[in-house]
Design a protein around this motif. Structure first.
Motif, mmCIF file in Angstrom:
data_model
loop_
_atom_site.group_PDB
_atom_site.id
_atom_site.type_symbol
_atom_site.label_atom_id
_atom_site.label_comp_id
_atom_site.label_asym_id
_atom_site.label_seq_id
_atom_site.Cartn_x
_atom_site.Cartn_y
_atom_site.Cartn_z
ATOM 1 N N LEU A 108 0.839 -1.193 0.000
ATOM 2 C CA LEU A 108 0.000 0.000 0.000
ATOM 3 C C LEU A 108 0.871 1.239 0.000
ATOM 4 O O LEU A 108 1.858 1.313 0.751
ATOM 5 N N VAL A 109 0.534 2.212 -0.823
ATOM 6 C CA VAL A 109 1.177 3.525 -0.755
ATOM 7 C C VAL A 109 0.104 4.518 -0.327
ATOM 8 O O VAL A 109 -1.003 4.544 -0.874
ATOM 9 N N LEU A 110 0.428 5.328 0.687
ATOM 10 C CA LEU A 110 -0.559 6.164 1.339
ATOM 11 C C LEU A 110 -0.057 7.585 1.485
ATOM 12 O O LEU A 110 1.131 7.800 1.717
ATOM 13 N N LYS A 134 4.057 10.981 3.178
ATOM 14 C CA LYS A 134 3.929 9.779 2.370
ATOM 15 C C LYS A 134 4.340 8.570 3.217
ATOM 16 O O LYS A 134 5.403 8.568 3.835
ATOM 17 N N CYS A 135 3.462 7.549 3.221
ATOM 18 C CA CYS A 135 3.684 6.357 4.028
ATOM 19 C C CYS A 135 3.413 5.125 3.173
ATOM 20 O O CYS A 135 2.821 5.210 2.096
ATOM 21 N N TYR A 172 6.566 -1.241 7.498
ATOM 22 C CA TYR A 172 5.933 0.076 7.516
ATOM 23 C C TYR A 172 7.008 1.124 7.254
ATOM 24 O O TYR A 172 8.103 1.050 7.825
ATOM 25 N N ALA A 173 6.698 2.110 6.423
ATOM 26 C CA ALA A 173 7.668 3.160 6.107
ATOM 27 C C ALA A 173 6.973 4.513 6.092
ATOM 28 O O ALA A 173 5.791 4.614 5.730
ATOM 29 N N ALA A 174 7.698 5.544 6.492
ATOM 30 C CA ALA A 174 7.151 6.903 6.515
ATOM 31 C C ALA A 174 8.250 7.901 6.213
ATOM 32 O O ALA A 174 9.369 7.797 6.735
#
Length: 581
Positions: A446-448, A454-455, A471-473
């Motif tokens: 998922l890109v959010l 941007k996460c 999880y990345a942010a």
């Protein structure tokens, strides 16, 4: 007095030949399997009836308790050597007294007070579920009723359905859809062809309003649980009318639900904007019986329910026996253990890998102020065949710690005990639903976007009993704190333990530990989560329950939440979930 169509019309509809796809498989005669279960349910239902009042059920009486007259009516009407209740006079009397109780509770317009078992009241309304079951029961038994009692029922049903016809079909929604199905039955049973015409036109509108992916939306994206309501309404209508204009919608709904079902038969909640996860599998209803894949899905879920010794609702059985269509069976979608399904709109995926099943949701929308439309915040679920659902559990309101990510201060949004009319809007200083979302890596990531931030979250299910979520942010675009949250499903009463030796049982007693206090991992109900440095874990993180006036929730509705903070130095956080059963 208008002539009632009665049992004869219903049985003609049952016998009518409908659509069936062609496969090489032999027909599935599911009615032979379902009838004994309906027959066996009758004594239990009858035992719950108070002889003086005609009321069914336990505790505080509400009109919905009388809905059981419908499966009782089916048991009375179905002629079969295996059905000992066929035309049983004592059963008929119990059914009639059950309907008489509804008449006594009607107001001058045919409405009832909408009362719940906790004695909360939500105004007066034409209860669609009660009315549809009442009128279907009338259709089944009217020819055997004494004239004065039949006239009394007919007058009460005319009152209710006159109001429903005038006031309740204003928009495509799950409740009006069910009302329209009942109105069609009422038109037949009470000799109102104009009601049948209006109901048919409305239900065709419902079919046309379906998303091409097989679901109905009541805001943005699917309503999975309430989708079954639409399918039931259209399926019952099709079983009676064989109106081909609604058949394509039923076939699309079959593909949707078959794909969005976990291996244990429970519905995938990740994309549902209305209701959270329920462990209880459900027997698909009559709307799934009109195509080979639907019957395949029905048989698959029936087999699972049998294996779990799950009691199926008697009214679901009644509808399948009365209106369902037997025929060839084809394997339903979503049965493989190594597949990725992506919806046509590119907004949701289901990943099946060995014993794992996961789902990602990229449905993004602003916070809706209605208590019934939940915030689209919790976008990842993870299931294992040996433990059931581990992570996810669905959406809520006023609880940002259920959000896959938050940007800002989560304490700004919370449930306040006793508040029956809260402000559900997103406060300044917090973003807890994405403003934009999409799928990547063939539906496995998922890109959010949360405003400027941007996460992302990605799944790795390559190992048999170990899943990894990354999880990345990017913290460079905002000065607000960013957190990820992984919501784990509790098993009330079962034990938990940590690597540091802390133990307990999941119950009313809360806990909160840092990763260092826990010693690096937390274990519960057959799964273990490894806790990254600087993370924390807490229980119970409670939702807002829209079905209680004050929104209060019990610990059993809560989640065990792992919080993962991000900073300029920490832009990626991994959690590993392993299964040790």
């Amino acid at each position: 007095m208008r002539k009632s169509f009665g049992l004869f019309t219903i049985l003609l509809a049952i016998a009518a030949v409908g659509h069936a796809g062609t496969t090489d498989s032999p027909p599935w005669n599911f009615k032979q399997e379902f009838l004994p279960d309906l027959v066996q349910s009758v004594p239990r239902i009858l035992k719950s009836q108070d002889q003086a009042s005609g009321h069914f059920g336990k505790g505080l009486w509400i009109p919905a308790d009388q809905s059981v007259i419908y499966p009782l009516g089916a048991a009375w009407a179905l002629k079969d050597p295996a059905n000992r209740w066929y035309h049983d006079p004592k059963l008929l009397e119990a059914i009639i007294r059950g309907g008489d109780a509804l008449i006594l509770a009607q107001d001058a317009e045919g409405r009832w007070v909408f009362r719940k078992k906790d004695n909360s009241t939500w105004g007066k309304h034409f209860d669609p579920w009660v009315y549809s079951r009442w009128v279907r029961t009338f259709s089944l038994i009217s020819s055997a009723m004494q004239p004065e009692r039949r006239a009394r029922w007919q007058k009460a049903l005319e009152l209710g359905y006159s109001g429903i016809e005038k006031h309740e079909l204003s928009r495509v929604h799950n409740i009006p859809s069910h009302h329209a199905m009942g109105l069609y039955v009422a038109g037949k049973a009470l000799n109102h062809p104009e009601w049948c015409a209006k109901a048919s036109a409305f239900l065709v509108r419902v079919a046309e309003a379906q998303d091409r992916n097989g679901f109905w939306s009541e805001h943005v994206g699917p309503v999975v649980t309430y989708n079954f309501v639409y399918v039931d309404a259209l399926g019952t209508y099709y079983g009676l009318s064989h109106d081909g204009k609604v058949l394509t919608a039923l076939e699309r709904a079959t593909r949707f639900h078959a794909n969005f079902t976990y291996p244990d038969g429970s519905s995938i909640e990740t994309i549902d904007e209305r209701t959270p996860y329920s462990r209880t599998p459900r027997l698909p209803g009559v709307g799934f019986s009109f195509c080979p894949e639907g019957r395949g899905y029905l048989r698959q879920e029936w087999t699972r329910a049998r294996q779990k010794d799950t009691a199926e609702p008697a009214d679901t059985l009644a509808s399948l026996l009365l209106y369902g269509e037997e025929g060839p069976v084809a394997p339903p979608p979503g049965t493989g253990r190594d597949s990725i399904f992506n919806t046509e709109d590119g907004k949701a995926s289901v990943i099946r890998k060995g014993s794992w099943c996961a789902s990602l949701s990229a449905y993004a929308c602003p916070v809706y102020r209605s208590r019934w439309i939940q915030d689209r915040q919790n976008l990842v679920s993870l299931f294992h065949e040996s433990t059931g659902l581990i992570l996810g559990g669905g959406n809520t309101k006023l609880q940002p710690l259920w959000s896959t990510f938050t940007v800002g201060d989560p304490s700004l949004l919370r449930h306040r005990p006793g508040n029956e009319d809260p402000d559900f809007s997103q406060p300044a200083g917090l973003l807890h639903v994405p403003s934009k979302a999409g799928l990547e890596t063939n539906g496995q990531a998922l890109v959010l976007e949360y405003g400027p931030a941007k996460c992302s979250v990605a799944l790795n299910l390559s190992q048999k009993d170990r899943a990894r979520l990354t999880y990345a942010a990017d913290c460079t675009a905002t000065a607000s704190p960013i957190e990820a949250h992984a919501t784990f499903l509790p098993s009330p009463g079962k034990s938990w333990r940590t690597a540091s030796g802390k133990t307990g049982r999941v119950g009313a007693k809360p806990f909160k530990f840092t990763a260092s206090q826990a010693g690096g991992w937390f274990e519960h109900n057959g799964w273990r989560v490894e806790l990254p440095e600087n993370s924390s874990i807490a229980w119970p993180v409670l939702p807002h329950d829209p079905y209680r006036k004050d929104g209060s929730a019990t610990p059993a509705e809560g989640r065990i939440v792992v919080t993962l903070p991000f900073s300029g130095n920490v832009t990626t956080q991994d959690i590993a979930v392993s299964v040790n059963r």
